[in-house]
Design a protein around this motif. Structure first.
Motif, mmCIF file in Angstrom:
data_model
loop_
_atom_site.group_PDB
_atom_site.id
_atom_site.type_symbol
_atom_site.label_atom_id
_atom_site.label_comp_id
_atom_site.label_asym_id
_atom_site.label_seq_id
_atom_site.Cartn_x
_atom_site.Cartn_y
_atom_site.Cartn_z
ATOM 1 N N PHE A 44 0.824 -1.198 0.000
ATOM 2 C CA PHE A 44 0.000 0.000 0.000
ATOM 3 C C PHE A 44 0.866 1.258 0.000
ATOM 4 O O PHE A 44 1.969 1.267 0.546
ATOM 5 C CB PHE A 44 -0.902 0.054 1.233
ATOM 6 N N LEU A 45 0.326 2.307 -0.562
ATOM 7 C CA LEU A 45 0.914 3.641 -0.458
ATOM 8 C C LEU A 45 -0.167 4.578 0.055
ATOM 9 O O LEU A 45 -1.221 4.721 -0.572
ATOM 10 C CB LEU A 45 1.430 4.132 -1.816
ATOM 11 N N ALA A 46 0.094 5.180 1.218
ATOM 12 C CA ALA A 46 -0.886 6.093 1.814
ATOM 13 C C ALA A 46 -0.619 7.523 1.363
ATOM 14 O O ALA A 46 0.540 7.920 1.171
ATOM 15 C CB ALA A 46 -0.817 6.005 3.329
ATOM 16 N N ASN A 47 -1.685 8.276 1.207
ATOM 17 C CA ASN A 47 -1.544 9.689 0.857
ATOM 18 C C ASN A 47 -1.156 10.464 2.121
ATOM 19 O O ASN A 47 -1.974 10.660 3.026
ATOM 20 C CB ASN A 47 -2.855 10.228 0.292
ATOM 21 N N VAL A 48 0.096 10.902 2.173
ATOM 22 C CA VAL A 48 0.613 11.554 3.387
ATOM 23 C C VAL A 48 0.479 13.075 3.320
ATOM 24 O O VAL A 48 1.083 13.781 4.133
ATOM 25 C CB VAL A 48 2.089 11.169 3.631
ATOM 26 N N SER A 49 -0.312 13.583 2.387
ATOM 27 C CA SER A 49 -0.454 15.036 2.233
ATOM 28 C C SER A 49 -0.911 15.709 3.522
ATOM 29 O O SER A 49 -0.565 16.868 3.792
ATOM 30 C CB SER A 49 -1.452 15.355 1.118
ATOM 31 N N SER A 79 -7.574 3.205 -7.311
ATOM 32 C CA SER A 79 -8.521 2.426 -6.507
ATOM 33 C C SER A 79 -8.116 2.536 -5.039
ATOM 34 O O SER A 79 -6.992 2.177 -4.668
ATOM 35 C CB SER A 79 -8.505 0.957 -6.951
ATOM 36 N N ILE A 80 -9.013 3.056 -4.209
ATOM 37 C CA ILE A 80 -8.682 3.364 -2.820
ATOM 38 C C ILE A 80 -9.233 2.292 -1.881
ATOM 39 O O ILE A 80 -10.381 1.854 -2.000
ATOM 40 C CB ILE A 80 -9.266 4.738 -2.407
ATOM 41 N N ILE A 81 -8.403 1.879 -0.938
ATOM 42 C CA ILE A 81 -8.866 1.018 0.147
ATOM 43 C C ILE A 81 -8.659 1.785 1.446
ATOM 44 O O ILE A 81 -7.786 2.647 1.550
ATOM 45 C CB ILE A 81 -8.128 -0.340 0.186
ATOM 46 N N SER A 82 -9.476 1.484 2.434
ATOM 47 C CA SER A 82 -9.353 2.125 3.737
ATOM 48 C C SER A 82 -8.970 1.084 4.771
ATOM 49 O O SER A 82 -9.555 -0.004 4.817
ATOM 50 C CB SER A 82 -10.668 2.796 4.139
ATOM 51 N N SER A 83 -7.997 1.416 5.603
ATOM 52 C CA SER A 83 -7.571 0.510 6.665
ATOM 53 C C SER A 83 -7.659 1.231 8.000
ATOM 54 O O SER A 83 -6.735 1.207 8.801
ATOM 55 C CB SER A 83 -6.152 0.020 6.413
ATOM 56 N N GLY A 84 -8.783 1.880 8.233
ATOM 57 C CA GLY A 84 -8.976 2.603 9.473
ATOM 58 C C GLY A 84 -9.165 4.082 9.221
ATOM 59 O O GLY A 84 -8.885 4.587 8.129
ATOM 60 N N PRO A 85 -9.642 4.796 10.228
ATOM 61 C CA PRO A 85 -9.915 6.231 10.089
ATOM 62 C C PRO A 85 -8.684 7.019 9.635
ATOM 63 O O PRO A 85 -7.610 6.904 10.226
ATOM 64 C CB PRO A 85 -10.342 6.640 11.499
ATOM 65 N N GLY A 86 -8.851 7.779 8.558
ATOM 66 C CA GLY A 86 -7.772 8.642 8.098
ATOM 67 C C GLY A 86 -6.642 7.942 7.385
ATOM 68 O O GLY A 86 -5.623 8.556 7.081
ATOM 69 N N LEU A 87 -6.817 6.648 7.102
ATOM 70 C CA LEU A 87 -5.735 5.922 6.447
ATOM 71 C C LEU A 87 -6.238 5.296 5.153
ATOM 72 O O LEU A 87 -6.566 4.117 5.086
ATOM 73 C CB LEU A 87 -5.167 4.835 7.376
ATOM 74 N N ASP A 88 -6.338 6.127 4.120
ATOM 75 C CA ASP A 88 -6.734 5.668 2.789
ATOM 76 C C ASP A 88 -5.481 5.479 1.947
ATOM 77 O O ASP A 88 -4.539 6.266 2.025
ATOM 78 C CB ASP A 88 -7.658 6.680 2.127
ATOM 79 N N ALA A 89 -5.491 4.432 1.137
ATOM 80 C CA ALA A 89 -4.280 4.109 0.390
ATOM 81 C C ALA A 89 -4.611 3.460 -0.938
ATOM 82 O O ALA A 89 -5.708 2.947 -1.154
ATOM 83 C CB ALA A 89 -3.399 3.176 1.215
ATOM 84 N N GLY A 90 -3.643 3.501 -1.834
ATOM 85 C CA GLY A 90 -3.714 2.788 -3.099
ATOM 86 C C GLY A 90 -2.834 1.551 -3.033
ATOM 87 O O GLY A 90 -1.998 1.412 -2.132
#
Length: 418
Positions: A44-49, A79-90
């Motif tokens: 996964f790569l999370a959007n750290v913006s 395509s985005i997956i979520s692994s908990g609040p505030g942690l969306d990743a490709g």
């Protein structure tokens, strides 16, 4: 009760506040203490913006701009997956050769730049199976590729051995698996069990997973001591007790290729090996038991696992396919190699276990009492803390069990308290 659930930012760069000189820290541990360091990685790569303390490189944006992640044709984006609040990743698109090349360089520059000795190679099972999932390789069917992705994920890391010398001596362990993946990995673990005694996703399921994986050709396995996932029910938090942690440590000592613990998903509500002197002593005891089996395990791994792919942990049906009772055993007991038979304690408050001994023509010697039993029957033996039911199968044929039997002799009078 307020819980602080802390997660990693999946951007694969070390935290400069926690580890201002990460590479030197890793090297100093090795040079001065003989301690080798494992790291962590996933696809996964999370959007750290929005990361409050900043970042040096936003891998998510880089991969998005270059088309290196699995796409969604409906949103016409990653395509985005979520692994908990505030942690969306490709998710990395491994059907794209450019993705593999790019991410290998990320690994070399941001992970293997320190003298680590491997990592937990997590996930691999989140590839979406929806009709609007799109890959760089247009011929890939999402439904089928979901099961192939773990193999490609393992292959990518295994291929680094030709480019990074330390990889050839590294432990890279996985939890997701697919057909043919075992040739590209040297260790797996039974996954993220709940911190419970449960059958479906607790300590019992860890044994079942090891048994099934062994039957599937994955010879080198281990359990994650204490489980990982903290759950909630109608009564509140289901957390890890000192007893569960200790019994899980016993299980690891007599079932696994490596001995590894985990703080769990919510460390502050779970008993840890360092919680108090009792938990520390119990953990140290189990570590010594694991160490005492090192010579025996090494023989099995070298002479049976390496040339034949036979697993370290073997379900009873492997040796006794015609024994109807043995065929129905899942987590209750197992063989550790051909010479030991084990019935771990997997229930709270239990100080004895009932165990079925397969094979009417076989004998089993209980190591703690030295009593020998004929096979083909169920027996009950004492199993206080620190003394899982372990039996020598038949007549002892090798001296590599001597260190373990020495441990049994020295610790037979030891009383463990939780």
């Amino acid at each position: 009760m307020s819980l602080n659930v802390s997660r990693l930012w999946w951007n694969w760069e070390y935290d400069t506040d926690l580890y201002p000189t990460w590479d030197k820290f890793v090297q100093d541990l090795r040079d001065y203490y003989g301690v080798r360091t494992l790291s962590y990685i996933n696809p996964f790569l999370a959007n750290v913006s929005t990361k409050s303390d900043g970042y040096r490189r936003n891998l998510y944006l880089e991969a998005t701009e270059k088309g290196y992640m699995i796409q969604n044709s409906t949103t016409n984006g990653t395509s985005i997956i979520s692994s908990g609040p505030g942690l969306d990743a490709g998710i990395l698109d491994l059907t794209n050769p450019s993705t593999r090349s790019w991410f290998k360089h990320v690994l070399m520059e941001q992970v293997w730049n320190a003298n680590i000795s491997g990592y937990m190679c997590d996930f691999g099972e989140y590839t979406p199976v929806l009709a609007d999932t799109r890959f760089a390789n247009k011929s890939v069917d999402p439904f089928f590729y979901h099961n192939e992705y773990p193999r490609d994920w393992a292959t990518l890391h295994h291929s680094l051995r030709t480019e990074i010398p330390q990889v050839s001596d590294a432990i890279i362990f996985h939890r997701s698996a697919s057909l043919g993946q075992n040739r590209h990995m040297n260790l797996f673990w039974a996954g993220d069990q709940d911190t419970t005694w449960g059958v479906n996703d607790g300590i019992k399921s860890a044994v079942t997973v090891l048994g099934h994986m062994g039957m599937s050709g994955f010879a080198h396995g281990h359990v994650e001591i204490g489980g990982y996932t903290t759950t909630w029910d109608s009564f509140g938090i289901v957390n890890r007790s000192a007893e569960l942690l200790g019994r899980w440590g016993e299980l690891a000592a007599v079932s696994s290729a490596v001995f590894r613990s985990h703080e769990g998903s919510v460390p502050q509500v779970n008993t840890q090996f360092y919680t108090n002197t009792s938990t520390f002593d119990y953990f140290a005891y189990n570590a010594r038991m694991f160490s005492s089996l090192a010579t025996y395990r090494r023989r099995i791994l070298d002479t049976e696992s390496k040339p034949y792919g036979w697993p370290l942990l073997r379900m009873p049906v492997v040796y006794h396919p015609d024994d109807v009772t043995a065929r129905h055993i899942s987590y209750q007991s197992f063989f550790l190699g051909p010479d030991l038979y084990v019935a771990p304690v997997l229930d709270p408050g239990a100080t004895a276990v009932q165990v079925y001994l397969p094979g009417r023509n076989e004998t089993y010697t209980h190591v703690w009492s030295a009593r020998t039993y004929p096979g083909g029957q169920s027996i009950t033996v004492g199993a206080p803390y620190g003394k899982p039911a372990v039996f020598i199968v038949g007549n002892r044929k090798h001296s590599d069990l001597d260190p373990f039997l020495k441990f049994v002799h020295e610790e037979n009078s030891t009383t463990i308290r939780v």
